[in-house]
Design a protein around this motif. Structure first.
Motif, mmCIF file in Angstrom:
data_model
loop_
_atom_site.group_PDB
_atom_site.id
_atom_site.type_symbol
_atom_site.label_atom_id
_atom_site.label_comp_id
_atom_site.label_asym_id
_atom_site.label_seq_id
_atom_site.Cartn_x
_atom_site.Cartn_y
_atom_site.Cartn_z
ATOM 1 N N GLY A 86 17.115 60.367 38.916
ATOM 2 C CA GLY A 86 18.547 60.517 39.118
ATOM 3 C C GLY A 86 19.056 59.962 40.429
ATOM 4 O O GLY A 86 20.269 59.954 40.655
ATOM 5 N N HIS B 165 20.839 59.276 34.545
ATOM 6 C CA HIS B 165 21.898 60.157 35.024
ATOM 7 C C HIS B 165 22.459 59.702 36.371
ATOM 8 O O HIS B 165 22.908 60.507 37.171
ATOM 9 N N SER C 200 25.833 69.058 27.228
ATOM 10 C CA SER C 200 25.900 69.662 28.558
ATOM 11 C C SER C 200 26.822 70.872 28.446
ATOM 12 O O SER C 200 28.041 70.726 28.383
ATOM 13 N N ALA D 215 22.035 71.946 33.105
ATOM 14 C CA ALA D 215 22.665 70.668 32.778
ATOM 15 C C ALA D 215 22.670 70.317 31.304
ATOM 16 O O ALA D 215 23.586 69.621 30.838
ATOM 17 N N GLU D 216 21.654 70.751 30.540
ATOM 18 C CA GLU D 216 21.506 70.190 29.198
ATOM 19 C C GLU D 216 20.694 71.100 28.290
ATOM 20 O O GLU D 216 19.729 71.728 28.727
ATOM 21 N N ALA E 241 17.471 71.240 30.737
ATOM 22 C CA ALA E 241 17.404 70.507 31.994
ATOM 23 C C ALA E 241 18.245 71.162 33.078
ATOM 24 O O ALA E 241 19.267 71.810 32.808
ATOM 25 N N GLY F 139 20.237 70.402 36.871
ATOM 26 C CA GLY F 139 20.733 69.410 37.811
ATOM 27 C C GLY F 139 21.930 68.639 37.307
ATOM 28 O O GLY F 139 22.919 69.199 36.833
ATOM 29 N N ASP F 140 21.844 67.323 37.376
ATOM 30 C CA ASP F 140 22.968 66.442 37.088
ATOM 31 C C ASP F 140 23.309 66.430 35.605
ATOM 32 O O ASP F 140 22.424 66.331 34.748
ATOM 33 N N ASP F 141 24.616 66.519 35.315
ATOM 34 C CA ASP F 141 25.059 66.347 33.933
ATOM 35 C C ASP F 141 26.281 65.442 33.824
ATOM 36 O O ASP F 141 26.883 65.319 32.755
ATOM 37 N N GLU G 52 27.425 66.597 39.715
ATOM 38 C CA GLU G 52 26.627 65.500 40.241
ATOM 39 C C GLU G 52 25.548 66.067 41.148
ATOM 40 O O GLU G 52 25.828 66.863 42.054
ATOM 41 N N HIS H 30 17.487 65.549 37.731
ATOM 42 C CA HIS H 30 17.715 66.020 36.359
ATOM 43 C C HIS H 30 16.333 66.332 35.814
ATOM 44 O O HIS H 30 15.575 65.432 35.457
ATOM 45 N N ASP I 93 13.968 67.964 33.106
ATOM 46 C CA ASP I 93 13.834 68.444 31.737
ATOM 47 C C ASP I 93 12.539 69.218 31.564
ATOM 48 O O ASP I 93 11.477 68.800 32.046
#
Length: 315
Positions: free
Chosen positions: A62, A89, A185, A247-248, A277, A279-281, A289, A293, A295
């Protein structure tokens, strides 16, 4: 040594459908150069406007690539990025797609995963994705349970589910390769999830090894593993609570992946698994941000959609 030409042809010709009048940027790094060169060679057979851009591996999944890499992605009709650390990402990737480029990232790809994952039937993967979208699109609540202690709920809210089919044929389209998942997300999430599949930096976990995460109001509040906790804490020193963002939620739909091998890129697509996941999405429909990211793959889940169990794809 694996034959890299055939999977490169699948990526360039089938998944990305590169035309003879299109420009292609192959973005790679020092550790993934053979795969980058194979993709470049095939792209060069299709179009006279192919470029190979090579840089040193990034420090973290990321993390933003150097400016010349970002420029090459944004200025091309098609980009494909076999790299050690994920560009999926990054703002560089999302800006390129926003500008009309279509592309695929192959984060952490190895030669074995490249040959295995790109040997799949991507029309079949697309059908599995569509069937799973029919189950989850519009749901208010998704709940995940496992025998190892996962009891985890996400609420997508107004955010849309996405399909990673591997067929990247229209301007602005994006996919991981190898592909095969539907994901969202979520606006919020809560509960406990227990990773018993694959998660970096560990790779494929041992049979008796699990990683436990507690989530409250959309943020991870406890991480059992010290190495993963250190990664998140390091990111949090830079961006604060965004590093702890849930994030996911993704559901694997690739029937060709019938066992986990230790590659997050491949294992998160495995039929019959889900992944979650941190972090970032921002690149997948969220608004957070962060420079990571992470997983984690969960085996043998039971998935409830608005209280009703659904059948997951089965290899």
């Amino acid at each position: 040594m694996p034959d890299l030409q055939s999977p490169a042809e699948t990526a360039i010709q089938d998944c990305l459908a590169v035309g003879s009048d299109e420009s292609v940027a192959v973005v790679t790094d020092d550790e993934r150069l053979p795969i980058g060169e194979a993709l470049y060679d095939v792209a060069s057979e299709v179009t006279a406007d192919a470029t190979l851009v090579r840089y040193q591996p990034g420090d973290q999944h990321g993390a933003e690539p150097p400016a010349p890499v970002s420029g090459a992605m944004a200025d091309s009709d098609v980009f494909v990025a076999p790299t050690t650390k994920s560009l999926s990402h990054t703002r560089a990737r999302s800006r390129a797609c926003d500008d009309g480029a279509r592309g695929a990232t192959l984060p952490g790809i190895t030669e074995d995963v490249f040959t295995t994952g790109l040997g799949a039937d991507y029309e079949s993967i697309a059908r599995e994705c569509e069937q799973m979208l029919d189950h989850v699109a519009g749901a208010e609540e998704i709940r995940i349970e496992t025998e190892l202690g996962t009891d985890f709920t996400v609420r997508p809210g107004e955010r849309s589910w996405n399909a990673d089919t591997g067929l990247v044929h229209e301007a602005g389209d994006f996919s991981n390769l190898p592909a095969g998942e539907v994901f969202v997300s979520p606006e919020t999430a809560e509960g406990t999830y227990v990773v018993d599949g694959t998660m970096m930096p560990h790779g494929l976990l041992e049979d008796d090894q699990t990683l436990r995460f507690e989530v409250d109001d959309g943020y991870v509040t406890e991480i059992s593993d010290p190495e993963i906790r250190e990664q998140v804490e390091t990111a949090a020193a830079e961006v604060g609570d965004a590093a702890y963002n849930l994030a996911e939620l993704g559901i694997g739909t690739n029937l060709a992946v019938d066992s986990l091998v230790g590659s997050v890129l491949l294992d998160e697509k495995a039929a019959g698994t889900i992944h979650i996941a941190i972090g970032d999405d921002a690149g997948i429909g969220g608004d957070t941000e962060a420079p990571l990211h992470l997983d984690g793959i969960v085996r043998d889940p039971t998935v409830y959609v608005d209280g009703e169990p659904i059948e997951l794809p089965s290899p």
